[in-house]
Design a protein around this motif. Structure first.
Motif, PDB file in Angstrom:
ATOM      1  N   ASN A 126       0.803  -1.217   0.000  1.00 26.27           N
ATOM      2  CA  ASN A 126       0.000   0.000   0.000  1.00 26.27           C
ATOM      3  C   ASN A 126       0.839   1.271   0.000  1.00 26.27           C
ATOM      4  OD1 ASN A 126      -2.305  -1.573   0.145  1.00 26.27           O
ATOM      5  ND2 ASN A 126      -2.256  -1.621   2.375  1.00 26.27           N
ATOM      6  N   CYS A 127       2.015   1.256  -0.593  1.00 26.46           N
ATOM      7  CA  CYS A 127       2.801   2.476  -0.668  1.00 26.46           C
ATOM      8  C   CYS A 127       3.422   2.577  -2.048  1.00 26.46           C
ATOM      9  CB  CYS A 127       3.867   2.536   0.418  1.00 26.46           C
ATOM     10  SG  CYS A 127       5.137   1.276   0.291  1.00 26.46           S
ATOM     11  N   THR A 133      -4.162  16.876  -2.576  1.00 24.81           N
ATOM     12  CA  THR A 133      -5.342  16.297  -1.952  1.00 24.81           C
ATOM     13  C   THR A 133      -6.339  17.404  -1.624  1.00 24.81           C
ATOM     14  OG1 THR A 133      -4.705  16.570   0.364  1.00 24.81           O
ATOM     15  CG2 THR A 133      -3.774  14.682  -0.800  1.00 24.81           C
ATOM     16  N   ASN A 183      -4.354  10.614   0.455  1.00 24.32           N
ATOM     17  CA  ASN A 183      -2.959  10.207   0.538  1.00 24.32           C
ATOM     18  C   ASN A 183      -2.110  11.461   0.725  1.00 24.32           C
ATOM     19  OD1 ASN A 183      -3.692   7.594   0.111  1.00 24.32           O
ATOM     20  ND2 ASN A 183      -2.977   7.479  -1.993  1.00 24.32           N
ATOM     21  N   GLU A 199       4.193   8.137  -1.147  1.00 18.22           N
ATOM     22  CA  GLU A 199       2.771   8.452  -0.983  1.00 18.22           C
ATOM     23  C   GLU A 199       2.148   7.429  -0.039  1.00 18.22           C
ATOM     24  OE1 GLU A 199      -1.272   8.344  -3.745  1.00 18.22           O
ATOM     25  OE2 GLU A 199       0.681   8.698  -4.693  1.00 18.22           O
ATOM     26  N   LEU A 200       1.634   7.899   1.098  1.00 17.10           N
ATOM     27  CA  LEU A 200       1.038   7.021   2.105  1.00 17.10           C
ATOM     28  C   LEU A 200      -0.289   7.597   2.567  1.00 17.10           C
ATOM     29  CD1 LEU A 200       4.222   6.344   4.294  1.00 17.10           C
ATOM     30  CD2 LEU A 200       3.215   4.781   2.619  1.00 17.10           C
ATOM     31  N   ASN A 201      -1.067   6.772   3.298  1.00 19.75           N
ATOM     32  CA  ASN A 201      -2.373   7.230   3.773  1.00 19.75           C
ATOM     33  C   ASN A 201      -2.457   7.174   5.300  1.00 19.75           C
ATOM     34  OD1 ASN A 201      -2.802   4.514   4.467  1.00 19.75           O
ATOM     35  ND2 ASN A 201      -3.870   4.062   2.562  1.00 19.75           N
TER      36      ASN A 201
END
Length: 306
Positions: A55-56, A66, A96, A148-150
């Motif tokens: 997930n990255c 965003t 993100n 890019e991460l959440n």
């Protein structure tokens, strides 16, 4: 009444307490007026602890942006709990963010270092950025990679590693927003509770109102449909608004073949970022209540009629 995840139920209080230690602020008519005197030291600390392979995505600084930056602009002009709740919905469920990282092995493995900010009172914060413009305000070497991460990724970094990180700071060199470690833990728990797979069970003599959505959630339906195409054993789907004595939710009636203990969680995962302020309840079409509920409604996903 809609059972909403009131993300901002303690946001203003928590925000004020932390900002008093980091920024100069004043209050006027119960609203926050921000004076943008940064007290972050212009140094960075690299903590070599993160191993990530899911997930990255390593990204280059480009047109990444965003909706959170738009919310922050509004929050600094006319802050309100309602607006903050909308912003937190975006932060927690959809957005993100960008972070600087260093990959000592030139990307040959999934190990990298993530940069932290140290305040002048020696507190560590994990900085994240809504766009490349905000990222560029941090004067660190330009040859570093950007990841890019959440919310879930950053929560794991802060909560699952014992490095005394005080919390998350969004856009530390602009219109900033801080989520403390303690509050981050609470928000993560709220999100997990919200995303639990809810298989509908109808209590005896319960009052339930079902109706066609006043505004059909197109993006939600599209994501669920994509997921069901991949599963391959879903025949039909109906989506209704359901109101009970406790809350409001989306009711998804699923006509399928296979194991619901596998299928329902997959659908729930696909839908999680598009639920808005509602939960998702699911029920098998084989249930008598489900058949009666959709008798006069058209399926939005139909493989039988094709």
């Amino acid at each position: 009444m809609v059972k909403e995840p009131l993300w901002s139920s303690r946001a203003i209080i928590d925000w004020q307490v932390i900002l008093k230690e980091i920024f100069l602020i004043k209050f006027q008519s119960n609203s926050l007026i921000f004076i943008f005197k940064q007290k972050f030291l212009f140094i960075f600390v690299i903590i070599n602890f993160l191993r990530y392979n899911r997930n990255c995505e390593i990204v280059r600084k480009g047109d990444f942006m965003t909706k959170v930056s738009e919310f922050l602009e509004k929050m600094y002009k006319e802050p309100s709990p309602e607006l903050e709740n909308e912003m937190l919905e975006e932060i927690i469920m959809r957005a993100n963010f960008l972070s600087y990282i260093n990959r000592p092995d030139n990307g040959k493995t999934d190990i990298f270092s993530i940069n932290m900010l140290l305040t002048d009172d020696k507190r560590l914060y994990l900085p994240v950025f809504t766009d490349a413009e905000e990222l560029a305000k941090w004067p660190i070497p330009g040859d570093m990679d950007t990841i890019e991460l959440n919310f879930d990724n950053y929560s794991e970094i802060i909560l699952d590693h014992t490095h005394d990180i005080e919390g998350l700071v969004i856009n530390p060199f602009g219109k900033s927003y801080i989520i403390s470690e303690e509050w981050l833990r609470e928000l993560k728990a709220m999100k997990e509770e919200r995303l639990e797979v809810r298989e509908l069970k109808i209590p005896v003599n319960s009052k339930i109102l079902l109706s066609e959505p006043e505004k059909f959630p197109t993006m939600l339906a599209e994501e669920i449909s994509k997921c069901c195409d991949e599963i391959g054993t879903i025949n039909r789907l109906w989506l209704l608004e359901m109101t009970t004595e406790k809350d409001e939710s989306w009711l998804l009636v699923v006509d399928f073949k296979g194991d619901k203990n596998i299928i329902f969680p997959e659908i729930n995962y696909a839908a999680k970022n598009y639920l808005g302020m509602r939960y998702l309840d699911m029920i098998s079409y084989d249930d008598e209540f489900a058949k009666k509920s959709v008798a006069n409604h058209k399926a939005f996903y139909d493989k039988i009629s094709l």
